[in-house]
Design a protein around this motif. Structure first.
Motif, PDB file in Angstrom:
ATOM      1  N   LEU B 122      17.555  30.337  42.550  1.00 16.81           N
ATOM      2  CA  LEU B 122      16.440  29.829  42.252  1.00 16.81           C
ATOM      3  C   LEU B 122      16.307  28.524  42.997  1.00 16.81           C
ATOM      4  O   LEU B 122      16.173  27.423  42.559  1.00 16.81           O
ATOM      5  N   GLN B 125      14.914  24.620  41.997  1.00 16.28           N
ATOM      6  CA  GLN B 125      14.694  24.601  40.497  1.00 16.28           C
ATOM      7  C   GLN B 125      16.190  24.102  39.978  1.00 16.28           C
ATOM      8  O   GLN B 125      16.278  24.350  38.775  1.00 16.28           O
TER       9      GLN B 125
ATOM     10  N   ASP C  11       0.750  34.574  37.338  1.00 11.05           N
ATOM     11  CA  ASP C  11       1.670  33.244  37.207  1.00 11.05           C
ATOM     12  C   ASP C  11       1.785  33.205  35.839  1.00 11.05           C
ATOM     13  O   ASP C  11       2.944  32.453  35.264  1.00 11.05           O
ATOM     14  N   VAL C 252       8.018  23.934  32.898  1.00  8.80           N
ATOM     15  CA  VAL C 252       8.574  25.066  33.524  1.00  8.80           C
ATOM     16  C   VAL C 252       8.498  26.237  32.867  1.00  8.80           C
ATOM     17  O   VAL C 252       7.997  27.268  33.642  1.00  8.80           O
ATOM     18  N   THR C 256       4.944  26.279  36.030  1.00  4.78           N
ATOM     19  CA  THR C 256       4.931  25.301  37.297  1.00  4.78           C
ATOM     20  C   THR C 256       6.139  24.920  37.897  1.00  4.78           C
ATOM     21  O   THR C 256       7.007  24.767  37.243  1.00  4.78           O
ATOM     22  N   SER C 257       5.818  24.920  39.384  1.00  6.78           N
ATOM     23  CA  SER C 257       7.263  24.890  39.802  1.00  6.78           C
ATOM     24  C   SER C 257       7.458  23.275  40.299  1.00  6.78           C
ATOM     25  O   SER C 257       6.312  22.352  40.710  1.00  6.78           O
ATOM     26  N   SER C 259       8.711  22.199  42.884  1.00 10.41           N
ATOM     27  CA  SER C 259       8.609  22.024  44.205  1.00 10.41           C
ATOM     28  C   SER C 259       7.231  21.975  44.606  1.00 10.41           C
ATOM     29  O   SER C 259       6.868  21.800  46.060  1.00 10.41           O
ATOM     30  N   LEU C 307      13.014  31.305  33.895  1.00  9.13           N
ATOM     31  CA  LEU C 307      13.145  30.914  35.524  1.00  9.13           C
ATOM     32  C   LEU C 307      13.539  32.262  36.127  1.00  9.13           C
ATOM     33  O   LEU C 307      12.935  32.613  37.256  1.00  9.13           O
ATOM     34  N   SER C 310      10.468  34.439  36.454  1.00  9.93           N
ATOM     35  CA  SER C 310       9.334  33.841  37.339  1.00  9.93           C
ATOM     36  C   SER C 310      10.014  34.182  38.803  1.00  9.93           C
ATOM     37  O   SER C 310       9.273  34.387  39.742  1.00  9.93           O
ATOM     38  N   SER C 314       7.830  36.184  41.540  1.00  9.02           N
ATOM     39  CA  SER C 314       7.324  35.414  42.578  1.00  9.02           C
ATOM     40  C   SER C 314       7.641  36.288  43.871  1.00  9.02           C
ATOM     41  O   SER C 314       7.227  36.208  44.954  1.00  9.02           O
TER      42      SER C 314
END
Ligand SMILES: Nc1ncnc2c1ncn2[C@@H]1O[C@H](COP(=O)(O)OP(=O)(O)OP(=O)(O)O)[C@@H](O)[C@H]1O
Ligand SMILES: Nc1ncnc2c1ncn2[C@@H]1O[C@H](COP(=O)(O)OP(=O)(O)OP(=O)(O)O)[C@@H](O)[C@H]1O
Ligand SMILES: [Mg+2]
Ligand SMILES: [Mg+2]
Lengths: 524, 333, 321, 365
Positions: B122, B125, C11, C252, C256-257, C259, C307, C310, C314
């Motif tokens: 990840l 993150q 998403d 999270v 919403t990332s 990054s 996480l 996702s 993704s």
């Protein structure tokens, strides 16, 4: 009438004097080139015109203004395509094309309209189907290049600054690009182009400003614009042309290939092809962007795994060893140099010395992993002299070097590994002619010493008088292969576009061997 | 001659700038404090500063390595708390102490490895992932210990004298009047700093931190380096937690809380950028000492915990601004 | 267009699924949750977290790994200053209190933005410093919980009327976000978050964009502080702090990332609701003393698992041949 | 309108110097019947579970009181929740307990204001909220505990005198903001003012948890070179405080004792150390006081006043350590408790109610 007039510009970046006395005069409806060696200040000058970098001294007059920021520059009609592609990879294509087109509170046009225009312009330029909703991360490099170009074109600029990017466009793409430039010129725009591709430049630029060490050393008009003139001005030292690499005799070695790739398929199920490389041989690899040549050399270097087929190398004992990963490649002394310095080459956070040394730590450290700095320093001094790398102190950060010199450090690193095969992936990209000449000479010497070279390039004239063989890729496989005297613009170009008969590789190899055993025959 | 000059310049302009600033600050702080707080310059005070510094130093060790490769490990405080009560719990059982310690250390290393593997998958993150692992860990640890005693969160047991001697304020090192943990930490510092600067593995940290792709092409395994740093981080965190048990004599899950942001602060004040590729443990050691001396100074001035926090915060900004300012975006193009 | 919508749903799949599942569990374990009064209480208790999560969303979108660690103490700061400063001045006029709360929050966010922009240090470090500073300052302003919120504000704490100020605030916040999201300014912020150099070189005013992102955050944070104050009817220097990690968790969970460039407030809201529901479900068991730890454990697992999910989703992005 | 006057004189003594925050008006439950039962369901919305004191109280509730009251058919279940000192969680948990149908809720030691609305929510649904060991300001809440302000005052006074009436003192409080903790400190500071030579050089918060107290005191002693002549400590942390002092290598100064067996054991082995101890929050007994009062209220015995306060209970050292065995350990986590019959006997408890009966004798009419 003049669109841009900058005079006696100076610009320092800390220690580095990027520009000392640079001037440039460009008028509307002209294509104006900025040429110079790496680090001579081209990009900096370009960035000054587009308001990114602010000059320390001198007067800047761009369309009657002195832009202080890109926002300002765009507002007055200056659009810029930067050397490095400015893209938001995670956003969609249309969002990138129309980046910054809106004001803070008001849209310039509806989303639907933006998508329509995006589709229209990109399909014309990139001539392939485009869905504006694709994320940029999903499209190949060439399309990315077109995206930034379209962004600039859609701004309907009065001045277009184009700092030739590291991302290579293939030949017909380039010609499409030139066509666009000529149209802009026709519509009265002043086009400033920064490029290292002198040969093409000569064909269509009206004016050229030549920089050397941050000083404008000359302005050349259409009529006296020849490669010779440009090159002479650009570098006090290297006075010779891109093609004029004198060829020393090559190594006369044993007939067995050093490297063999058999039944390689770049996508599984693809009809496989073979490839081989003999000691003393320099093989050029060409192909349109995305034809598979890049993937192929990465496979040879053990970076990527071949979806199909196998790569083997003859080790010192004469045994053929399979190459399936980097450590195999390392063990069999295959070195790889990438042309994409910033992404795959340098460590911007580290010193010149470390950038050089990192590859060698394995070799120059004891069992406990403690590094023998002294030994390393000796190797470094040897290699830096060999490639005549210019730098302040070996502990300086590598980013204090110009791109060309950074590239030399990386090549020195490859040589220092004492490889038997060097694979270079477009190493001369964005590197000036002088540096290129040095590079050819070193590779020649290396081959003469029994090494073998695989040299991928996006500029096919690099092969002339340099490569012993040119292998051309088309649509994902090795399409044609040419011997030294058959290496020529027409033949290679043709093959790149899939014209002419596909060469039957097996027989190609037959006729290849002799020429390889008595190279002098053809050389003398 | 000129070569030497440029090498000196190279030294100054590189990351060492922060080191110099830090050391200067440390010296100034110590002087000012010794002059303005009576009893500050006492051996007693020096001892306790060093003791508390070794805890923070150990906790921040992993954070430093992780930051060097561009990661962040927020599971450290939770790891500390969990190891603290779990070891206390084990001391309460028939498990031989040494074995118990080994088990917790192993647990720490494995949780760290887990952090490493997951956060490697990840990318970007790490912050939130390690936080999640931390929550889970501390929750599980408390539930586990609660089943033993009815005291959740705190665990009581007899801590072996030899063990608490390691990190108790009145601990003795070969008869000398300071606890062994200080010596251990000092040794670790020297070793680690040498490793980072002289060994392949050490340099690999900076290669990966600076440019993953390029590192991979030099067959430096980003995965191994990344996971390795997280493993060490988990290990040192659990060791810190165990030593804190020796320090306080009873297990309390909250002992780690103070280290959540303090480790990051120590790393940052020292001069390791969280973006990776710069800094080092030497820098962190300076950062740790600065924070600890400052704490002692502030307490000496009669400022409470609240005020200390504020001062820490106010210290971070100028320190970072001094050496870790990003170049203006103009010059990043 | 509808592919866009699909991507959007894609998403939100994780948080949405989470909320649905937990909602069902809650309906089984604690049916009262879905009565009129139950919902009123839910809105009351969940509002501060929801708004805090909304607040850090634009900052995360604005990029540079921007996660506002200071959000919790900052909400705490507004809470204690409402009670101590305004209380001291006997200011209790709703308009004044709203203006003060939102003003204070925006002021702080502006300060943060200016530091990030002009001192040019990374947001996480700036907000870390902010966290420590405010944590201390709050304790100095109000050393221990106490004091009283203005009566009208304290009355929010009844939480027996669903159609009350807290719900209206949440609705207002959503409307505000919707409007904000439709402005080109929001696109500028997204672009900046996705690639700041691209935004800069293509003429986006990145200074203004970043400041706006923070100001919007400030508005939400101010509202969060009001809801917190309304809920506890008093000042508490430490209650805010816990919101930082909770809000990040919700953010999270919402997909919403950190990054930058990606995500939206819908996800954050769903994330916060999911966290509330987990809590409701767990509290409905008689876990006794360990219930607190069960909550911590499940938040942790939820984070990690969502996480990972996702991550899987993704990787299923459209690719061009 | 204080309701103290309505109490018998001896009982009223317990209220002297009471915290101004402590509600002492007439209770809202003088004539009140729960929505159901008996048997009743009791909810215990604890805010913290991290220390031995809470654990001891919980143990008394679930392992000793519950069986007794089950036996008597008065209580059928106790539902326990815990909120990690997070107010919004505690509010939610209280509301959920009400919705789940409990008849009474016990809370412990929280912020005196934050829960008020939840209290009224419960009241409207016919549920009584009882705060033991601490108070809530809502007039719908009932409170039962020692008079901590008085306790703080007496304990501090006694300690300062033990230390010779002068010198530097450290105050080890409980949880910042918790009502009982604040009340205690108010009292303690009041006492300090009476000794001009006694200086308060620092205050740390030990969360009523030995480990926390030990770490905090250790940090304080470590970073504070100055001489400390006495440590005023709130209950259930003195063992931690003592350990910290022992570790610091300083000689042991007077430390307030309030029931922890660990420190008491040290006293047993060093009789010269302290002359006295206090019992203002024996965890089990105080919980028993709480639950008994809850049951009496549910039985509509009519609590007279909002806060049922107990006076300060001082013990001489020798009685205090009397029943400790000689092989006791300073690491012991037990409590020395007088026992409800000594500490808060039924006849005393009765004086706080309008229609008192022994809860276990009580018959529903
Ligand atoms: N942002 C910067 N910070 C520091 N030095 C810089 C910066 N930009 C350019 N330089 C230095 O200024 C000199 C000129 O750089 P510039 O990019 O203009 O060269 P160039 O002509 O574009 O080279 P190339 O042909 O490789 O693109 C180089 O020596 C480079 O090191
Ligand atoms: N931000 C910067 N800081 C320091 N040096 C820089 C910076 N930007 C550019 N340079 C230096 O300026 C020189 C020229 O810049 P530029 O990026 O044009 O290099 P380049 O040779 O063109 O590389 P490429 O063609 O791969 O982009 C490079 O050597 C680079 O190191
Ligand atoms: Mg350039
Ligand atoms: Mg270049």
């Amino acid at each position: 009438m003049t669109a841009i007039s900058v005079r006696n510009i100076s610009k320092n970046f800390g220690e580095t004097r990027a520009l000392r006395d640079a001037s440039l005069e460009a008028s509307f409806a002209e294509i104006h080139a900025i040429v110079g060696e790496n680090g001579s200040g081209k990009s900096t000058l370009a960035k000054i015109i587009s308001g990114i970098v602010l000059a320390d001294g001198g007067d800047v007059d761009v369309l009657g203004h002195r832009p202080n920021s890109p926002t300002e520059a765009i507002a007055i009609g200056v659009s810029t395509i930067f050397q490095e592609m400015m893209l938001a990879e995670s956003l969609t294509i249309w969002e990138n094309v129309f980046a910054g087109s809106d004001s803070f509170w008001k849209r310039s046009s509806s989303v639907a309209e933006k998508k329509r225009q995006t589709k229209e312009i990109l399909e014309r330029l990139a001539d392939c189907p485009i869905d504006p909703d694709w994320p940029v991360s999903a499209v190949p490099l060439s399309v990315k290049q077109w995206i930034v170009i379209s962004r600039a074109l859609l701004q309907k600029p009065k001045v277009l600054v184009f700092d030739e990017s590291s991302a290579a466009l293939d030949l017909d793409a380039t010609s499409r690009l030139h066509h666009e430039m000529l149209e802009l010129k026709a519509s009265g725009t002043a086009v400033i182009i920064v490029t290292h591709r002198i040969a093409e430049l000569v064909k269509f630029a009206d004016q050229a400003t030549v920089l050397r060490d941050g000083v404008t050393v000359g302005k050349i008009g259409r009529e006296e614009m020849t490669e010779e003139n440009l090159l002479r001005l650009m570098s006090a030292t290297t006075g010779h042309s891109a093609r004029a690499a004198s060829k020393e005799p090559v190594f006369v070695g044993e007939r067995h290939p050093l490297l063999e790739a058999s039944n390689i398929g770049l996508t599984d199920g693809a009809q496989g092809f073979d490839f081989n490389l003999h000691p003393g041989q320099i093989v050029g690899i060409a192909g349109l962007d995305g034809a598979g040549q890049a993937e192929f050399v990465r496979i040879l270097a053990g970076i990527d795994k071949a979806p199909q087929g196998r790569v083997t190398v003859r080790d010192d004992t004469g045994m053929m060893q399979a190459i399936s990963n980097l450590s195999d490649a390392e063990a069999n002394r295959i070195a790889y140099v990438s042309g994409d310095r910033k992404k795959e080459g340098i460590f911007a956070n580290l010193s010149i010395m470390e950038n050089f040394g990192l590859a060698l730590y394995g070799r120059h450290s004891n069992a406990a992993g403690v590094i023998d700095q002294k030994a390393l320093r000796e190797v470094f001094d040897r290699e830096k002299d060999r490639l005549s790398i210019k730098f302040g102190h070996r502990q300086d950060k590598i980013t204090t070097l110009s791109g060309g010199n950074q590239q030399k450090v990386l090549i020195a690193r490859a040589f220092a590994l004492a490889p038997r095969i060097i694979i270079l992936n477009d190493p001369a990209r964005g590197v000036d002619i002088g540096t290129k000449q040095d590079l050819y000479t070193h590779l020649r010497a290396f081959a003469a010493g029994g090494g073998a070279v695989i040299y991928l390039s996006t500029e096919i004239e690099e092969f002339f008088n340099f490569a012993d063989r040119a292998d051309v890729f088309f649509e994902g496989h090795l399409f044609a292969s040419f011997e030294q005297d058959r290496i020529g613009e027409e033949s290679i170009l043709g093959a790149m576009f899939g014209q002419s008969e596909p060469v039957d590789m097996s027989e190609a190899l037959e006729q290849e061997l002799p020429s390889n055993i008595q190279p002098q025959a053809t050389a003398s | 001659m000129s070569a030497r000059k440029t090498s000196a310049k190279a030294f100054l302009q590189s990351d060492n700038k922060s080191l110099i600033i830090g050391i200067a600050l440390l010296i100034v702080l110590t002087l000012v404090a010794s002059l303005s707080v009576e009893g500050f310059a006492s051996t007693n005070n020096a001892r306790s500063i060093l003791l508390l510094a070794s805890f923070l130093g150990l906790a921040a060790l992993g954070q430093t390595l992780v930051a060097t490769v561009g990661g962040l490990d927020l599971s450290i405080p939770f790891m500390i708390g969990a190891s603290n009560i779990l070891l206390a719990y084990l001391f309460g059982t028939s498990v031989p102490p040494v074995l118990g310690i080994a088990i917790i250390a192993l647990l720490g290393a494995s949780i760290g490895t887990l952090n490493g593997i997951l956060s490697y998958r990840l990318q970007g993150q790490a912050l939130i992932l390690t936080l999640g692992v931390g929550f889970s860990l501390v929750g599980a640890a408390q539930i586990f210990t609660t089943f033993g005693s009815q005291y959740s969160g705190t665990v009581f047991s007899q801590v072996p004298a030899w063990f608490s001697n390691i990190s108790a304020i009145n601990g003795k090192t070969f008869g000398m009047p300071f606890p062994p943990v200080v010596l251990i930490w000092a040794g670790l510092c020297v070793f680690l700093i040498l490793c980072i600067h002289r060994s392949r593995a050490g340099r690999a940290l900076y290669a990966v931190g600076g440019n993953r792709t390029a590192a991979a092409l030099l067959s430096i395994s980003e995965f191994k380096v990344w996971v390795g740093t997280y493993m060490i981080s988990g290990l040192t965190a659990s060791i810190t937690g165990m030593l804190l048990l020796g320090f306080s004599g009873g297990g309390f899950v909250g002992v780690g809380d103070a280290y959540l942001f303090t480790t990051v602060a120590a790393v940052v004040v020292g001069g390791t950028s969280l973006l990776g590729g710069s800094g080092g443990y030497g820098a962190t050691v300076v950062g740790v000492l600065v924070l600890q001396v400052l704490t002692s100074f502030l307490v000496g001035l009669g400022l409470n915990y609240a005020a200390q926090q504020t001062v820490f915060g106010l210290l971070i900004l100028p320190m970072v601004a001094l050496y870790a300012r990003a170049p203006h975006i103009r010059y990043q193009i | 267009m509808n592919r866009r919508l699909l991507n959007h749903l894609n998403d939100l799949a994780v948080p949405l699924g989470l909320v649905v599942i937990l909602g069902i569990l809650a309906a089984i374990r604690a049916p009262q949750t879905f009565t009129y009064v139950g919902l009123a209480g839910a809105v009351l208790v969940a509002a501060p977290l929801i708004l805090a999560a909304m607040a850090i969303t634009p900052i995360a979108i604005a990029g540079r790994g921007g996660v506002d660690l200071s959000i919790g103490p900052m909400i705490g700061f507004v809470n204690v200053t409402i009670v101590v400063w305004l209380g001291g001045l006997e200011i209790s006029n709703p308009v004044a209190v709203f203006a003060f709360a939102i003003g204070m929050a925006c002021l702080w966010q502006l300060l943060l933005a200016l530091i990030i922009i002009y001192v040019r240090i990374s947001p996480i470090i700036a907000s870390l410093a902010g966290y420590m500073i405010l944590q201390g300052v709050n304790l100095v302003i109000l050393p221990r919980p106490g004091g009283f919120a203005p009566d009208w504000l304290g009355d929010w704490g009844w939480g027996t009327e669903l159609l009350g100020p807290v719900l209206y605030i949440l609705i207002a916040a959503c409307v505000l976000w919707y409007l904000f999201q439709t402005t080109p300014m929001f696109q500028h912020i997204r672009l900046m978050g996705a690639d700041e150099r691209t935004a800069y070189t293509s003429g986006v005013n990145i200074v203004a964009a970043r400041i706006m992102a923070h100001l919007v955050a400030g508005v939400f944070a101010g509202l969060a502080a009001l809801c917190l104050t309304g809920m506890i009817g008093s000042g508490d220097p430490s209650q805010g702090n816990t919101l930082t990690l909770q809000a990040i968790t919700a953010l999270v969970l919402g997909g919403t990332s950190l990054s930058g460039g990606r995500g939206g407030v819908t996800g954050s809201i769903l994330g916060a609701i999911a966290m509330y529901l987990v809590f409701v479900v767990l509290s409905s068991f008689n876990f006794g003393a360990i219930s607190g730890y069960m909550i911590q454990l499940s938040y942790g697992l939820m984070l990690v698992i969502s996480l990972l999910i996702s991550l899987l989703t993704s990787q299923a992005k459209p690719r061009m041949a | 309108e204080s309701a103290i006057s309505e109490l018998p004189a001896d009982t009223a003594k317990a209220y002297e110097g009471v915290d101004d925050g402590q509600p002492i008006g007439q209770s809202a439950y003088r004539d009140w019947t729960p929505r159901s039962g008996p048997p009743w369901t009791i909810g215990y919305a604890s805010s913290y579970a991290g220390n031995t004191w809470r654990a001891e109280g919980l143990k008394r509730l679930t392992e000793e009181m519950l069986p007794v009251y089950k036996e008597a058919g008065l209580i059928d279940e106790v539902i326990v929740t815990q909120s990690d000192l997070n107010d919004s969680r505690q509010i939610q948990q209280m509301r959920q307990l009400v919705d789940q149908g409990v008849d009474a809720i016990i809370v412990c030691c929280s912020n005196p204001v934050a829960l008020n609305k939840a209290v009224e929510y419960a009241y409207d649904k016919g549920v009584v909220v009882f705060s033991y060991s601490g108070y809530l300001t809502s007039e719908k809440a009932l409170n039962a505990s020692s008079n901590y302000t008085l306790g703080g005052y007496e304990i501090a006074k006694a300690l300062i005198e033990e230390a010779g009436g002068e010198g530097n003192f450290l105050l080890v409080s409980g949880i910042a903001g918790a009502a009982s903790s604040e009340s205690f400190d108010t009292g303690a500071k009041r006492a300090l003012e009476e000794f001009p030579e006694a200086k308060l050089v620092g205050q740390v918060w030990g969360n009523w948890t030995d480990q926390v107290a030990q770490t905090e005191v250790q940090k304080f002693l470590a970073t504070n070179p100055t001489q400390i002549d006495g440590i005023i400590a709130q209950g259930s942390q003195e063992t931690g405080v003592l350990k910290a002092v022992l570790q610091s290598g300083r000689e042991v100064m007077p430390i307030s004792l309030a029931g922890s067996a660990g420190a008491a054991c040290y006293l047993k082995n060093h009789p010269e150390w302290m002359s006295h101890a206090f019992q203002i929050w024996p965890p089990g007994d105080e919980m028993e006081l709480g639950i008994n009062s809850v049951v009496r209220t549910l039985q509509n015995q009519g609590p007279i006043i909002q806060s049922i306060l107990r006076g300060v209970y001082r013990v001489p050292a020798e009685d205090y350590v009397a029943e400790l065995s000689d092989d006791c350990s300073i690491d012991s986590t037990d409590y020395i408790q007088p026992g409800i019959d000594v500490w808060f006997p039924n006849e005393v408890a009765s004086t706080y109610f309008l229609r008192p009966v022994d809860p276990l004798e009580w018959k529903a009419e």
